[in-house]
Design a protein around this motif. Structure first.
Motif, PDB file in Angstrom:
ATOM      1  N   LEU A 112       0.573  -1.221  -0.071  1.00 32.30           N
ATOM      2  CA  LEU A 112      -0.121  -0.207  -0.068  1.00 32.30           C
ATOM      3  C   LEU A 112       0.826   1.162  -0.079  1.00 32.30           C
ATOM      4  O   LEU A 112       0.714   2.313   0.826  1.00 32.30           O
ATOM      5  N   VAL A 113       1.815   1.356  -0.956  1.00 27.96           N
ATOM      6  CA  VAL A 113       2.891   2.506  -1.217  1.00 27.96           C
ATOM      7  C   VAL A 113       2.236   3.302  -2.438  1.00 27.96           C
ATOM      8  O   VAL A 113       2.150   2.547  -3.191  1.00 27.96           O
ATOM      9  N   PHE A 114       1.985   4.620  -1.860  1.00 26.66           N
ATOM     10  CA  PHE A 114       1.590   5.712  -2.924  1.00 26.66           C
ATOM     11  C   PHE A 114       2.363   6.821  -3.129  1.00 26.66           C
ATOM     12  O   PHE A 114       2.279   7.632  -3.844  1.00 26.66           O
ATOM     13  N   SER A 115       3.423   6.824  -2.592  1.00 23.12           N
ATOM     14  CA  SER A 115       4.434   8.073  -2.619  1.00 23.12           C
ATOM     15  C   SER A 115       5.783   7.592  -2.308  1.00 23.12           C
ATOM     16  O   SER A 115       6.247   6.699  -1.669  1.00 23.12           O
ATOM     17  N   PHE A 133       1.592   0.767  -5.814  1.00 26.28           N
ATOM     18  CA  PHE A 133       0.562   0.390  -6.576  1.00 26.28           C
ATOM     19  C   PHE A 133       0.146   1.307  -7.613  1.00 26.28           C
ATOM     20  O   PHE A 133      -0.262   2.433  -7.614  1.00 26.28           O
ATOM     21  N   ILE A 134       0.827   0.855  -9.040  1.00 23.17           N
ATOM     22  CA  ILE A 134       0.377   1.660 -10.308  1.00 23.17           C
ATOM     23  C   ILE A 134      -0.775   2.020 -10.427  1.00 23.17           C
ATOM     24  O   ILE A 134      -1.271   3.237 -10.617  1.00 23.17           O
ATOM     25  N   GLY A 135      -1.760   0.822 -10.740  1.00 25.24           N
ATOM     26  CA  GLY A 135      -3.105   0.985 -11.155  1.00 25.24           C
ATOM     27  C   GLY A 135      -3.803   1.746 -10.258  1.00 25.24           C
ATOM     28  O   GLY A 135      -4.815   2.648 -10.928  1.00 25.24           O
ATOM     29  N   ARG A 136      -4.038   1.636  -8.909  1.00 22.06           N
ATOM     30  CA  ARG A 136      -4.718   2.371  -8.171  1.00 22.06           C
ATOM     31  C   ARG A 136      -4.360   4.006  -8.251  1.00 22.06           C
ATOM     32  O   ARG A 136      -5.321   4.828  -8.050  1.00 22.06           O
ATOM     33  N   LEU A 137      -3.152   4.369  -8.688  1.00 25.10           N
ATOM     34  CA  LEU A 137      -2.842   5.593  -8.634  1.00 25.10           C
ATOM     35  C   LEU A 137      -3.567   6.008  -9.799  1.00 25.10           C
ATOM     36  O   LEU A 137      -4.074   7.337  -9.988  1.00 25.10           O
ATOM     37  N   ASP A 138      -3.235   5.111 -11.115  1.00 21.52           N
ATOM     38  CA  ASP A 138      -3.918   5.749 -12.490  1.00 21.52           C
ATOM     39  C   ASP A 138      -5.374   5.890 -12.196  1.00 21.52           C
ATOM     40  O   ASP A 138      -6.074   6.718 -12.817  1.00 21.52           O
ATOM     41  N   MET A 145       3.069   5.308 -13.088  1.00 22.48           N
ATOM     42  CA  MET A 145       4.478   4.893 -13.586  1.00 22.48           C
ATOM     43  C   MET A 145       5.558   5.810 -13.086  1.00 22.48           C
ATOM     44  O   MET A 145       6.756   5.448 -12.671  1.00 22.48           O
ATOM     45  N   GLU A 146       5.127   7.180 -12.873  1.00 26.14           N
ATOM     46  CA  GLU A 146       6.025   8.036 -12.497  1.00 26.14           C
ATOM     47  C   GLU A 146       6.478   7.835 -11.227  1.00 26.14           C
ATOM     48  O   GLU A 146       7.730   8.001 -10.643  1.00 26.14           O
ATOM     49  N   LEU A 147       5.581   7.296 -10.283  1.00 28.51           N
ATOM     50  CA  LEU A 147       5.938   6.752  -8.830  1.00 28.51           C
ATOM     51  C   LEU A 147       7.129   5.915  -9.032  1.00 28.51           C
ATOM     52  O   LEU A 147       8.363   5.940  -8.120  1.00 28.51           O
ATOM     53  N   ILE A 148       6.993   4.796  -9.915  1.00 29.17           N
ATOM     54  CA  ILE A 148       8.109   3.860  -9.881  1.00 29.17           C
ATOM     55  C   ILE A 148       9.351   4.299 -10.387  1.00 29.17           C
ATOM     56  O   ILE A 148      10.396   3.943 -10.001  1.00 29.17           O
ATOM     57  N   GLU A 163      13.995  -4.168  -2.867  1.00 24.21           N
ATOM     58  CA  GLU A 163      13.535  -4.161  -4.061  1.00 24.21           C
ATOM     59  C   GLU A 163      12.270  -3.725  -4.590  1.00 24.21           C
ATOM     60  O   GLU A 163      11.325  -3.689  -3.477  1.00 24.21           O
ATOM     61  N   ILE A 164      12.360  -3.142  -5.698  1.00 19.21           N
ATOM     62  CA  ILE A 164      11.008  -2.341  -6.094  1.00 19.21           C
ATOM     63  C   ILE A 164       9.931  -3.403  -6.657  1.00 19.21           C
ATOM     64  O   ILE A 164      10.348  -3.958  -7.829  1.00 19.21           O
ATOM     65  N   LEU A 165       8.836  -3.676  -6.002  1.00 15.74           N
ATOM     66  CA  LEU A 165       7.937  -4.700  -6.308  1.00 15.74           C
ATOM     67  C   LEU A 165       6.706  -3.896  -7.008  1.00 15.74           C
ATOM     68  O   LEU A 165       5.850  -3.647  -6.141  1.00 15.74           O
ATOM     69  N   ALA A 166       6.672  -3.581  -8.323  1.00 14.09           N
ATOM     70  CA  ALA A 166       5.559  -2.853  -8.868  1.00 14.09           C
ATOM     71  C   ALA A 166       4.277  -3.818  -8.881  1.00 14.09           C
ATOM     72  O   ALA A 166       4.102  -4.964  -9.370  1.00 14.09           O
ATOM     73  N   ALA A 167       3.034  -3.149  -8.090  1.00 14.77           N
ATOM     74  CA  ALA A 167       2.024  -3.860  -7.916  1.00 14.77           C
ATOM     75  C   ALA A 167       0.854  -2.991  -8.463  1.00 14.77           C
ATOM     76  O   ALA A 167       1.120  -1.891  -8.917  1.00 14.77           O
TER      77      ALA A 167
END
Ligand code: G3P
Length: 218
Positions: A112-115, A133-138, A145-148, A163-167
């Motif tokens: 639940l990381v958004f920033s 969480f990419i999709g939930r920000l979109d 994607m900018e967050l990643i 490690e960055i686990l893109a979810a």
């Protein structure tokens, strides 16, 4: 880039594993509920069944939100199998627990990381994985994607080991963009993994190859 599957469905996990490209599994309380898994014993048995399918990295999420509860649940989950990664929400007591789990050698996934600020806290607390969480920000018209990209830059600046686990990946473009940016892991539904196979030129090209082969061999 590692591929995790984001599901608690055993058939989907087996299918992705059989493809030979699966590096792990992520679950969450919603995904467990979707499979109708309830009760402590059933939850633990289900995580064990998942661990028996894959080689490594099975994220199992705590339900507690207080430090003592998170520690108690996380230690219990970690006992199920060496493959378990304890998933902890990005809240105050969660950050404290990440640090403690890290000192005990228990691997963690901060969810639940958004920033970018939350991602810095997760790394400083010693999380093994951070899950933006990419999709939930979109969904709320922010660029996931900018967050990643921001987290990749920050982690590289300080050589953080997390490690960055893109979810919350919803489609193949999310996954490809994550790979371009350099996310360490992408966790996605089975459909996103199998959609990577698809291209119309592959289909028409194969059809032509087989037809030409048949012409001279019939
Ligand atoms: O498991 C965490 C994350 O991947 C959830 O995705 O699609 O529910 O936003 P989604």
């Amino acid at each position: 880039m590692k591929f995790f599957i984001d599901t608690a469905n055993l058939n989907e996990i087996r299918e992705a594993y059989d493809l030979g490209v699966l590096d792990g599994v992520t679950t969450n309380p919603s995904l467990m509920a979707k499979e109708g898994i309830k009760g402590d014993a059933n939850v633990k048995a289900h995580y064990k069944a998942i661990c028996n399918i894959v080689d490594q990295n099975v994220s199992a999420e705590v339900i507690a939100t207080d430090f003592d509860g998170i520690m108690r649940e996380g230690r219990e989950l970690a006992k199920i199998d060496d493959k378990i990664v304890v998933k902890v929400p990005m809240i105050r007591d969660g950050v404290k627990a990440l640090k403690k789990f890290s000192s005990e050698g228990i691997r963690t996934n901060c969810t639940l990381v958004f920033s970018p600020g939350q991602a810095i806290l997760a790394a400083k607390a010693g999380a093994s994985y951070v899950s933006p969480f990419i999709g939930r920000l979109d969904d709320i018209s922010q660029d996931g994607m900018e967050l990643i990209a921001q987290i990749r830059l920050i982690y590289d600046n300080y050589s953080y080991g997390t490690e960055i686990l893109a979810a919350s990946i919803r489609h193949t473009i999310h996954l490809i963009k994550c790979a371009e940016i350099g996310a360490d892991v992408a966790t996605c539904p089975l459909k996103v993994i199998t959609d990577l196979l698809k291209h119309p030129l592959t289909d028409s090209g194969l059809e032509k190859f087989l037809a030409d082969h048949k012409k001279v061999n019939s």
